[in-house]
Scaffold this motif. Structure first.
Motif, PDB file in Angstrom:
ATOM      1  N   ARG B 188       0.837  -1.207   0.000  1.00 39.30           N
ATOM      2  CA  ARG B 188       0.000   0.000   0.000  1.00 39.30           C
ATOM      3  C   ARG B 188       0.868   1.253   0.000  1.00 39.30           C
ATOM      4  O   ARG B 188       0.617   2.219  -0.722  1.00 39.30           O
ATOM      5  N   GLN B 189       1.927   1.192   0.812  1.00 39.27           N
ATOM      6  CA  GLN B 189       2.834   2.356   0.909  1.00 39.27           C
ATOM      7  C   GLN B 189       3.467   2.662  -0.466  1.00 39.27           C
ATOM      8  O   GLN B 189       3.565   3.811  -0.880  1.00 39.27           O
ATOM      9  N   ALA B 190       3.898   1.624  -1.132  1.00 33.93           N
ATOM     10  CA  ALA B 190       4.506   1.801  -2.470  1.00 33.93           C
ATOM     11  C   ALA B 190       3.512   2.445  -3.423  1.00 33.93           C
ATOM     12  O   ALA B 190       3.847   3.339  -4.203  1.00 33.93           O
ATOM     13  N   ASN B 191       2.270   2.014  -3.344  1.00 35.18           N
ATOM     14  CA  ASN B 191       1.224   2.604  -4.181  1.00 35.18           C
ATOM     15  C   ASN B 191       1.028   4.068  -3.865  1.00 35.18           C
ATOM     16  O   ASN B 191       0.901   4.907  -4.763  1.00 35.18           O
ATOM     17  N   GLU B 192       1.009   4.314  -2.561  1.00 36.36           N
ATOM     18  CA  GLU B 192       0.763   5.684  -2.139  1.00 36.36           C
ATOM     19  C   GLU B 192       1.914   6.608  -2.512  1.00 36.36           C
ATOM     20  O   GLU B 192       1.718   7.795  -2.782  1.00 36.36           O
ATOM     21  N   ALA B 193       3.099   6.070  -2.506  1.00 34.29           N
ATOM     22  CA  ALA B 193       4.285   6.899  -2.804  1.00 34.29           C
ATOM     23  C   ALA B 193       4.170   7.529  -4.201  1.00 34.29           C
ATOM     24  O   ALA B 193       4.677   8.636  -4.438  1.00 34.29           O
ATOM     25  N   GLY B 194       3.495   6.917  -5.057  1.00 29.01           N
ATOM     26  CA  GLY B 194       3.206   7.519  -6.365  1.00 29.01           C
ATOM     27  C   GLY B 194       4.394   7.732  -7.270  1.00 29.01           C
ATOM     28  O   GLY B 194       4.306   8.497  -8.204  1.00 29.01           O
TER      29      GLY B 194
END
Lengths: 77, 457, 77, 77, 77, 77, 77
Positions: B188-194
């Motif tokens: 999720r964090q990787a996704n959020e990092a954009g």
């Protein structure tokens, strides 16, 4: 003969031929014969004059064109 | 003693046949514990299956063990399926394992199958849900344990193949009870990092339990929900986890995952070069084609020899011109000929001959006319002169020439009697050559001519 | 082509590939072809340059709480 | 021919091809033929110039790119 | 003959040929014959002039266009 | 004899011939004969005059028409 | 003898011939013979006169026509 419309060369020739044929048949009264002969001579002269005129015209046309005259001479030699 | 002796081989053969045909011991499941496990270099596995009372020699050939999701080890409890047969050289019966599942962790298996079925039903594995993994990612998130071979393999492979890519490690726990949550969070964090293009998630090889985090639903869920494409690389080739199913791409090993994630820069350069070559070649071909086409056109007959077209026409004109002059002349000559012939015929008909002939005839007629008239005149003259001469001969004067005369009285009567001529009357005496005028002097009657009586004046 | 957003390497490669394919088909008008060739060569150069521009990218670590640090890969012992 | 929109190379080539075909058929009236010939020469020159221009463009692009020049030499040898 | 639209070379040639054919048949009245001859000579001259004009045009095209010739020579070598 | 329509030469000749024949028969009374002679001579004169006229006409045709004679001479030489 | 209608030449001749015949018979009394002779002489004279007259007429006609003679001479020469 209608003076308004002069005979063509061919008509004159035809008349001439007619006269000659009649004369050749031989049963033409003398006075008529001489008239016909005179008429024939007249026609003959007319035809001859026309031919000479035409020949002259032709020669003129041909001599207008130097090149062409040469060509003609060549043709006939 | 006449016994039939079997050879050992024969015996062994018979036993083997017996066993092979016994249905109760073919394709059976056995629960056992592994001991004496050995993996032969060529891939076959040899081990003993045992329980408290018995043991049996077993073999699992490479062809069968290739798909094992775990590595058997001594003391491991397993469920095996296979056949009993005889290994003839040793006269030993053996269990030939076709399929093996860990026992004891059988619960995990059940959970695995259950979850797999559930997620499959939910469409987590659906092909159409798979996201396209970028061929050339700029930024890669690596979700794995920061320690161990896996992270090293992934990063070195990425750097080696495609040094341009930015690699960011999201360190997670990969085993143990906290691992699933850690992994799911990192995703999720990787996704959020954009800023990432692709995620590699996984770990190195291990036992089923060690790999289990990747079979957890939270991880599967996180992978499924991820906007970024995820390459899953869990354990070894044979280990297949739920994560692998859900992920957009599965790699057999972490190294393979890195290889799938990025292209080889050398290959890319070659690729570019190749395109350049093809581009140039295509352009050159095109150019050459057009050049050839143009050259073909400009070399075409009609183009190279336009003068021939003209020369052809020149010749045509010469021919026709010549014909014109020739035919006109010929026509004129023909007319001349006609006229000459007619003229000659006419001339031959000149009426002079006829005039001459007529004149001749006329003169003849005239002559005849003159002759006719003059002859008649001559003839009449002749006729007249004949009469005249005859008359002359017959003339009564001839009688008188003999001396006779005729006497006429005054009444001009021929005097035949004297009384016709009284005295003193005048008488005219006609002689042959003339007349005499006389007067009667007297009368003398009665006397004959012989008496004489003529009285002269 | 939108100048504002530069193409990614992949997009460039895709364009390049598209151009190559079109050109290889051979039925491209000459003027278009040379444009395509020029464009293709430009793209090719771009792609090449991108690949050649090797900047050693440091591997980062993004911690759970968002902190970034560099990561040193353990050399294989 | 519309002067506003110049013909493309292909259109010129097509026109040229058309002219050559007609001329080769041989039944073109003389005046038309000479016009066609003139037009053909013009088109031919145009096409030639365009090809030369394009070739020059290509050569320029290629010479900017050292790599391919080498390749080109190889191709042609 | 309509003066507005001058005859093409081919039309003139055709007319000329028609005249010659009629003359060849030989039954043309003299006066018509000389007209035909004059007309024929006129046509012949027209044709001749056209040919010369065309020849001149062609020569101009070919000489003014030295480049094309050169190009062609190149192509052929 | 009808004065309105004068006899032709041939008719006159025929009359003359008739007179001559009658005269030659010889049984014509003298006075009639001389009348016939006078008549005959008149006819003869007439015919003679006509012939002279015709001859003159003939001569005129030929002399006035020197050209034709010339033409004929040329033709026949 | 009817004085009104004079005898023709032929009648006169016939009378003359009658007289002559009678006289030739010789049985005519002298006086009658003389009368007849005298009558004969008269008739003879008459006839002679007529002949002379006719001859004169002829001569006149012929002399009027000197021309004809000339013409005829020419013809026959």
């Amino acid at each position: 003969m209608n003076e308004k419309e002069p005979l063509t060369f061919e008509e004159s020739m035809k008349s001439l031929e007619g006269l000659v044929e009649k004369l050749e048949k031989g049963d033409v009264p003398l006075e008529e014969a001489i008239s016909m002969f005179q008429e024939g001579m007249k026609l003959s002269k007319e035809c001859h004059d026309r031919l000479q005129k035409v020949e002259k015209q032709m020669t003129e046309v041909l001599s207008e064109d130097g090149e062409i005259s040469t060509f003609q001479v060549e043709e006939e030699s | 003693m006449n016994h039939n002796f079997l050879t050992v081989s024969d015996l062994t053969q018979k036993i083997k046949h017996l066993l092979d045909r016994e249905p109760g011991i073919q394709n059976v499941w056995i629960r056992a514990e592994i001991s004496n496990f050995k993996r032969h270099s060529r891939g076959h596995m040899y081990f003993t299956l045992k329980d408290q009372k018995s043991r049996v020699q077993s073999v699992m050939f490479a062809g069968n063990n290739r798909f094992l999701k775990f590595l058997p080890e001594d003391g491991m409890r397993v469920l095996v399926r296979g056949d009993i047969s005889v290994y003839e050289p040793y006269g030993q019966y053996q269990f030939y394992v076709k399929e093996m599942q860990p026992d004891g962790i059988g619960n995990l298996y059940l959970a695995f199958e259950k979850l797999k079925k559930k997620l499959e039903m939910a469409g987590y594995f659906a092909k159409e849900k798979k996201k396209q993994v970028p061929a050339v990612p700029n930024s890669i998130a690596v979700i794995t344990s920061p320690t161990g071979a896996a992270v090293r393999d992934i990063i070195t492979t990425l750097k080696r193949r495609y040094p341009l890519a930015k690699v960011t490690l999201l360190p997670v726990l990969v085993q143990g009870p906290d691992a699933p949550g850690s992994i799911a969070r990192a995703i999720r964090q990787a996704n959020e990092a954009g800023r990432f293009d692709v995620i590699i998630s996984g770990r190195g090889g291990g036992s089923l339990e060690e790999l289990w985090a990747f079979n957890e639903e939270v991880v599967a869920e996180a992978i499924f929900r991820s906007e970024l494409p995820i390459i899953s690389a869990v354990g070894h080739e044979t280990d297949i986890t739920i994560s692998d199913f859900v992920a957009d791409l599965r790699a057999p090993t972490p190294t393979a995952a890195a290889e799938l994630a990025v292209p080889d820069i050398k290959e890319l350069l070659t690729h570019v070069y190749e395109r350049k070559v093809r581009l140039t070649r295509a352009m050159k071909t095109l150019m050459n084609q057009q050049k050839e086409r143009l050259s073909f056109l400009t070399r075409s007959y009609a183009f190279r020899y336009p003068k021939q077209l003209l020369e052809q026409k020149e010749q045509d004109l010469d021919r026709v011109h010549e014909a014109l002059v020739r035919e006109s002349g010929r026509l004129l000559d023909k007319k001349k000929d006609q006229l000459d012939r007619l003229n000659q015929r006419l001339i031959s008909l000149h009426p002079q001959d006829r005039v001459r002939q007529e004149a001749k005839q006329l003169s003849q007629l005239e002559e005849a006319l003159k002759r006719g008239v003059s002859e008649q005149i001559k003839e009449q003259k002749h006729r007249l002169s004949l009469q005249i001469s005859k008359l002359d001969v017959l003339s009564p004067l001839k009688i008188m020439e003999r001396g006779y005369s005729l006497v006429y009285n005054e009444e001009n009567q021929l005097v035949k009697h004297i009384n016709q001529a009284p005295v003193h009357s005048r008488l005219s005496v006609q002689l042959a050559d003339g007349k005499l005028q006389c007067e009667v002097k007297s009368q003398s009657p009665g006397k004959n001519l012989n008496d004489g009586g003529i009285v002269n004046e």
